[in-house]
Design a protein around this motif. Structure first.
Motif, mmCIF file in Angstrom:
data_model
loop_
_atom_site.group_PDB
_atom_site.id
_atom_site.type_symbol
_atom_site.label_atom_id
_atom_site.label_comp_id
_atom_site.label_asym_id
_atom_site.label_seq_id
_atom_site.Cartn_x
_atom_site.Cartn_y
_atom_site.Cartn_z
ATOM 1 N N MET A 251 0.843 -1.201 0.000
ATOM 2 C CA MET A 251 0.000 0.000 0.000
ATOM 3 C C MET A 251 0.881 1.255 0.000
ATOM 4 S SD MET A 251 -3.237 -1.064 2.464
ATOM 5 C CE MET A 251 -2.255 -1.408 3.928
ATOM 6 N N ILE A 267 -12.324 0.865 1.436
ATOM 7 C CA ILE A 267 -12.149 -0.111 0.362
ATOM 8 C C ILE A 267 -13.356 -0.029 -0.557
ATOM 9 C CG2 ILE A 267 -11.877 -2.553 -0.192
ATOM 10 C CD1 ILE A 267 -10.545 -2.923 2.525
ATOM 11 N N ILE A 287 -5.903 -2.689 -5.344
ATOM 12 C CA ILE A 287 -5.636 -3.836 -4.478
ATOM 13 C C ILE A 287 -5.279 -5.044 -5.339
ATOM 14 C CG2 ILE A 287 -6.615 -5.398 -2.748
ATOM 15 C CD1 ILE A 287 -8.531 -3.145 -1.962
ATOM 16 N N ASN A 292 -5.308 -8.298 -1.219
ATOM 17 C CA ASN A 292 -6.732 -8.557 -0.972
ATOM 18 C C ASN A 292 -6.916 -9.722 0.010
ATOM 19 O OD1 ASN A 292 -9.618 -8.114 -1.627
ATOM 20 N ND2 ASN A 292 -9.458 -10.188 -2.424
#
Length: 404
Positions: A251, A267, A287, A292
Motif C-alpha cells: 500500500m 475499500i 488492491i 486482498n
C-alpha cells in the motif's frame, strides 16, 4: 462584538507544587485560547467568583498590587480589542491573529507555559503525535535546566550548543537531537507568527540543525520475497507482523498509524481510497490479489469494527493514540522474531516496509516525483533521504562495471 476576556486558573495544567497558571482566557468567534500571565496560584488563593487573588496569598509583598497588575493586563487587552473593533478589523481576524496582538512583544514569555498551551490545543485538534513531540521537548528541557523556569529569551545559540553537548555527552545521537530542535524551532516560528515574541529572539538563524544518514533500512528484493512467500500459520506469533509488513509494502509503504486508522469503508471497488493523516493527501491504491487476501482476513475477524486491522480498540483520540503506540511496540518486537524466522540479519522495524517500497520503486526507475507522491511527502528532499542508501548488491554491480 463576539469577543471577550476572562481571567482564570488553567486547571488542566497543575504544577508540581499544586499551583495552576493564571491565564487570560480569550474567546473570539466561538473559539478560545489562553494567554499566560506568568503567575501561578493554588486554588485556595484564587477567588473564582470575583476573579481576584485572595489576601491569603503569601507569594507576593502586596496582593493589592498583584491584583492591579492582573486587571491592568486585562484592561490593556480589552483596549486593543475595542480599537480593532472600531477599525472594523476584529471580526475578520482569526483567534491566533488576535492573540498575537494581545500578547506583549517581548521575550520574557515562558517557553514552558507557551508550549504546554500548544499541547492542549494540539490534543483538542486530535494532533496527538505532534502534541507528544512537544511534551517530549518540555520534559527533556526541564531535565536539562533542573526544572528552572525557561523563557524564550533564554534559548539562545549558546543555550542550544550547551544542550547539544549535554545530549551527545550522554550518548545521544545527532538525529535524536534534531527531533528535539525541530520541535523547539516550530514553537519559535509559531510564537513569532502569533506576535508573542520578536524575530530578534530567533536562535535558529545562527544555529543549524544537524542530522546524519541513518543505517540502511530498505530490504533487498530477495529478502522481501522471502517475507512475502513465507508460510506462517495463523496461530504463529509472527503471523500478524508478517501480514502488516507485507500490507504496508503493498500500500505504497503505508505507515503504521494510517494502517491503524484504515477503515473498511475506505475499500471501494477493489481500491483503497483514504487520506494520509499527516498530510491529508488523498490516496487511491489498486488492491492486488495478495493484498486482498490479507485485507479480507482482517475484515472478517470483527464485523462490528469499522477498522480493517485490529489495532484501535477505544474511542477518544488520546486513548486511540495509546492503542497505536502499544501495538507498534509489539509489532516491532514481533518483526525481530520474523527476521529470525526468515533468517534475515538486517534489523526489521515498522519503517523498513516503507523504505523498501521507496527503494524498489527507484530501482524500477519510477520517477522521483512519482515516488514522492506515492509516499505522500510534501518535499522531494524528504524522499531523497529515503533513497540515500542504495542496496549493497546494486553498488556491487556498479563497482564491477567500473572495474572491468
Amino acid at each position: 462584538m463576539n469577543t471577550n476576556i476572562v481571567v482564570s486558573l488553567d486547571e488542566r495544567r497543575e504544577k508540581k507544587d499544586g499551583s495552576f497558571p493564571l491565564v487570560m482566557r480569550l474567546g473570539h468567534n466561538k473559539r478560545t485560547t489562553a494567554i499566560p500571565l506568568n503567575i501561578s496560584l493554588k486554588k485556595k488563593d484564587w477567588d473564582e467568583e470575583l476573579r481576584v487573588v485572595k489576601k491569603s496569598y503569601v507569594g507576593t509583598n502586596s496582593v493589592t498590587r498583584l491584583n492591579h497588575i492582573i486587571q491592568k493586563s486585562k484592561s490593556e487587552a480589552m483596549d486593543i480589542i475595542l480599537k480593532l473593533n472600531e477599525n472594523g478589523r476584529l471580526q475578520g481576524m482569526s483567534i491566533l491573529e488576535l492573540r498575537g496582538h494581545l500578547v506583549r512583544k517581548n521575550a520574557a514569555i515562558s517557553f514552558y507555559d507557551y508550549t504546554e498551551q500548544q499541547v492542549q490545543e494540539l490534543i483538542s485538534a486530535n494532533r496527538i503525535g505532534t502534541a507528544r513531540s512537544y511534551k517530549g521537548v518540555i520534559s527533556v528541557l526541564k531535565t536539562f535546566t533542573n526544572n528552572k523556569e525557561l523563557y524564550f529569551k533564554d534559548i539562545t545559540y549558546s543555550f542550544l550548543k550547551k544542550f547539544e553537548n549535554s545530549h551527545l555527552g550522554k550518548g545521544g545521537s545527532y538525529n535524536g537531537l534534531a527531533v528535539y530542535f525541530r520541535t523547539i524551532r516550530a514553537a519559535f516560528n509559531k510564537a513569532i507568527k502569533e506576535g508573542a515574541i520578536d524575530k530578534d529572539n530567533y536562535p535558529f538563524a545562527d544555529y543549524k540543525i544537524k542530522s546524519v544518514p541513518t543505517e540502511k533500512r530498505a530490504l533487498d528484493l530477495s529478502l522481501l520475497q522471502i517475507i512475502i512467500k513465507k508460510q506462517i500459520d495463523s496461530d504463529d506469533i509472527c503471523f500478524n507482523a508478517r501480514n502488516y509488513f507485507v500490507a504496508s509494502y503493498m500500500m505504497y509503504g503505508m505507515n503504521f498509524t494510517d494502517m491503524a486508522f484504515l477503515k473498511k469503508a475506505n475499500i471501494i471497488d477493489g481500491r483503497i481510497q483514504y487520506r494520509r493523516r499527516k498530510t491529508s493527501k488523498l490516496y487511491d491504491i489498486k488492491i492486488n490479489p495478495n493484498l486482498n487476501k490479507i485485507l479480507q482476513h482482517y475484515i472478517s475477524l470483527d464485523e462490528d469494527s469499522p477498522y480493517v486491522f485490529p489495532i484501535i480498540k477505544r474511542d477518544s483520540a488520546l486513548l486511540q493514540d495509546k492503542d497505536i503506540q502499544w501495538a507498534r511496540k509489539r509489532y516491532n518486537i514481533k518483526l525481530k522474531k520474523l527476521a529470525e524466522k526468515c533468517e534475515i540479519e538486517q534489523n526489521l522495524t515498522s519503517y523498513v516496509s516503507r523504505h523498501s517500497f521507496a527503494t524498489q520503486a527507484m530501482l524500477q526507475q519510477v520517477p522521483l516525483n512519482a515516488i514522492s507522491a506515492m509516499l505522500g511527502h510534501s518535499s522531494l528532499k524528504t524522499t531523497e533521504v529515503y533513497l540515500k542508501s542504495l542496496p549493497s548488491n546494486i553498488l556491487d554491480d556498479y563497482n564491477a562495471k567500473i572495474l572491468q
